[in-house]
Write a protein that holds these residues in place. Structure first.
Motif, PDB file in Angstrom:
ATOM      1  N   VAL A 172      54.630  38.315  -5.534  1.00  0.00           N
ATOM      2  CA  VAL A 172      55.485  39.449  -5.925  1.00  0.00           C
ATOM      3  C   VAL A 172      56.889  38.991  -6.307  1.00  0.00           C
ATOM      4  O   VAL A 172      57.642  39.763  -6.909  1.00  0.00           O
ATOM      5  N   ASP A 237      58.046  41.203  -9.354  1.00  0.00           N
ATOM      6  CA  ASP A 237      57.122  42.248  -9.764  1.00  0.00           C
ATOM      7  C   ASP A 237      57.915  43.546  -9.880  1.00  0.00           C
ATOM      8  O   ASP A 237      58.407  44.082  -8.896  1.00  0.00           O
ATOM      9  N   LEU A 240      56.869  46.884  -7.817  1.00  0.00           N
ATOM     10  CA  LEU A 240      57.135  46.854  -6.378  1.00  0.00           C
ATOM     11  C   LEU A 240      58.625  47.019  -6.093  1.00  0.00           C
ATOM     12  O   LEU A 240      59.014  47.707  -5.142  1.00  0.00           O
ATOM     13  N   GLU A 243      59.437  50.558  -6.463  1.00  0.00           N
ATOM     14  CA  GLU A 243      58.874  51.301  -5.331  1.00  0.00           C
ATOM     15  C   GLU A 243      59.791  51.284  -4.117  1.00  0.00           C
ATOM     16  O   GLU A 243      59.893  52.283  -3.394  1.00  0.00           O
ATOM     17  N   LEU A 262      61.755  43.347   0.616  1.00  0.00           N
ATOM     18  CA  LEU A 262      60.403  43.172   0.078  1.00  0.00           C
ATOM     19  C   LEU A 262      59.450  42.683   1.166  1.00  0.00           C
ATOM     20  O   LEU A 262      58.339  43.194   1.316  1.00  0.00           O
ATOM     21  N   CYS A 266      56.323  44.955   2.529  1.00  0.00           N
ATOM     22  CA  CYS A 266      54.952  44.456   2.384  1.00  0.00           C
ATOM     23  C   CYS A 266      54.275  44.294   3.738  1.00  0.00           C
ATOM     24  O   CYS A 266      53.089  44.612   3.895  1.00  0.00           O
ATOM     25  N   TYR A 273      50.568  39.487   0.369  1.00  0.00           N
ATOM     26  CA  TYR A 273      51.539  39.163  -0.668  1.00  0.00           C
ATOM     27  C   TYR A 273      52.080  37.753  -0.483  1.00  0.00           C
ATOM     28  O   TYR A 273      51.830  37.106   0.537  1.00  0.00           O
TER      29      TYR A 273
END
Length: 377
Positions: A172, A237, A240, A243, A262, A266, A273
């Motif tokens: 990611v 990414d 993500l 998000e 992140l 995750c 990830y």
């Protein structure tokens, strides 16, 4: 020193393994097969009229089959936007944002008539993180590369940094290595000859950067515990990042805070990830050669570290976050964040002990060997 020694050993093993894998990588064949995913390069700019034209030309000449350059003019008060208009023949066009991260008002979007893959987003001033968020909103690629306006990328940097995304679908985010451009010969926005800077302060930073990336970050990557992707050169990414709300505008260390967030997101969502570091894609940047400027830079870095770690302190020694919560986070919390305070107090106490004649010569010798000599080595 124990942590440094451990990460150095891990880094040495990983670098040898990576060097062997590089022999099987044919960049030209990779270009011909069309296997490279589209990438949006996001470059926030504030009052960069003197250097931005050359920097943008350098980005447009990168050796990559499918990329766009998004320059986010963050409310510059000089001629930054006008320079871009004149140099690249910009025309104002409507570009619909693909994300909804809150940012300062966007005043207009422009596209170059000469270079169809060059876009400029003109917005009210909101800071670097806000400019990056605006770029994320307007980019249309699944991957975006965040960088500084004064960063110079080597021509094949994108080809190399995108490799983790092609080899492992769990990836990611990934970061590349930052090197010091002071003393190097730069022509047309590219480093053509590598050399050491003349000043001692800059030379120390050359050594520091090489150790930090090739020993430190490579070592943390070997145990899947990368906690920092440099804001000067990192690829993410996009979906993500959107998000989780993009970069935080309430910290001076937005690059580290995003990566820590992140990880936390995750882990809490139970996602499989990976966030990695790639040692051969190089981005060049100028380092401070003045002690006052260097002091302000390091003060900003330390405050960014403090804000990022305290904001996500729930991860500290929490088994839910795996080796991040039990190894990487405690290292940065106790040794990088609190460490300077403990070390400073320790040196003062040590000096008082020496002056009072209470120190054993044997102990002094052993202490200097472990605390200073090993660190230098």
């Amino acid at each position: 020193n124990g942590f440094y020694l451990g990460t150095t050993v891990f880094a040495f093993i990983s670098l040898r393994r990576y060097a062997l894998r590089l022999k099987t990588m044919d960049l030209e064949r990779f270009l011909r097969t069309g296997g490279a995913p589209p990438i949006s390069l996001i470059s926030p700019a504030y009052n960069e009229e003197a250097t931005l034209e050359e920097a943008v030309r350098s980005l447009l000449s990168l050796n990559y089959p499918d990329f766009e350059v998004l320059v986010c003019n963050d409310g510059s008060t000089d001629r930054t936007l006008q320079v871009l208009k004149e140099a690249f023949n910009l025309e104002e066009v409507n570009r619909v944002p693909m994300g909804n991260i809150p940012t300062a008002d966007v005043r207009g979007t422009y596209r170059s008539r000469r270079y169809p893959n060059l876009w400029v987003v003109d917005k009210e001033n909101g800071g670097k993180a806000d400019a990056l968020n605006a770029g994320i909103n307007y980019c249309r690629s699944a991957l975006f590369c965040a960088m500084d306006a004064d960063t110079l990328l080597e021509r094949d940097s994108l080809l190399r940094i995108v490799r983790p995304f092609l080899e492992d679908s769990r990836t990611v985010a990934a970061g590349g290595i930052i090197r010091i451009a002071n003393g190097c010969t730069i022509r047309n926005g590219h480093v053509e000859e590598v050399a050491l800077p003349e000043g001692f302060l800059a030379r120390v930073q050359v050594l520091e950067y090489l150790r930090a990336f090739l020993s430190g970050r490579m070592g943390w990557d070997a145990i899947d515990s990368t906690l920092i992707v440099s804001g000067a050169f990192g690829i993410f990414d996009r979906s993500l990042v959107v998000e989780i709300g993009g970069y935080s505008v309430n910290t001076v260390g937005e690059d580290m805070e995003l990566v820590v967030r992140l990880h936390r997101h995750c882990r809490e969502q139970g996602m499989d990830y990976k966030i990695g570091f790639v040692p051969d894609p190089v981005a060049w940047t100028e380092c401070p050669e003045d002690l006052a400027v260097l002091g302000r830079q390091r003060d900003r870095w330390q405050r960014g570290l403090l804000e990022s770690l305290l904001r996500h302190k729930v991860m500290l020694l929490n088994p839910r976050y795996g080796r991040l919560g039990l190894v990487a986070y405690p290292y940065f919390f106790f040794l990088e964040m609190i460490g300077p305070i403990i070390e400073f107090v320790g040196y003062v106490c040590f000096l008082i002990t020496l002056l009072a004649g209470r120190a054993s010569p044997l102990y002094v010798g052993a202490f200097i060997s472990v605390a200073f000599v090993l660190g230098v080595v």
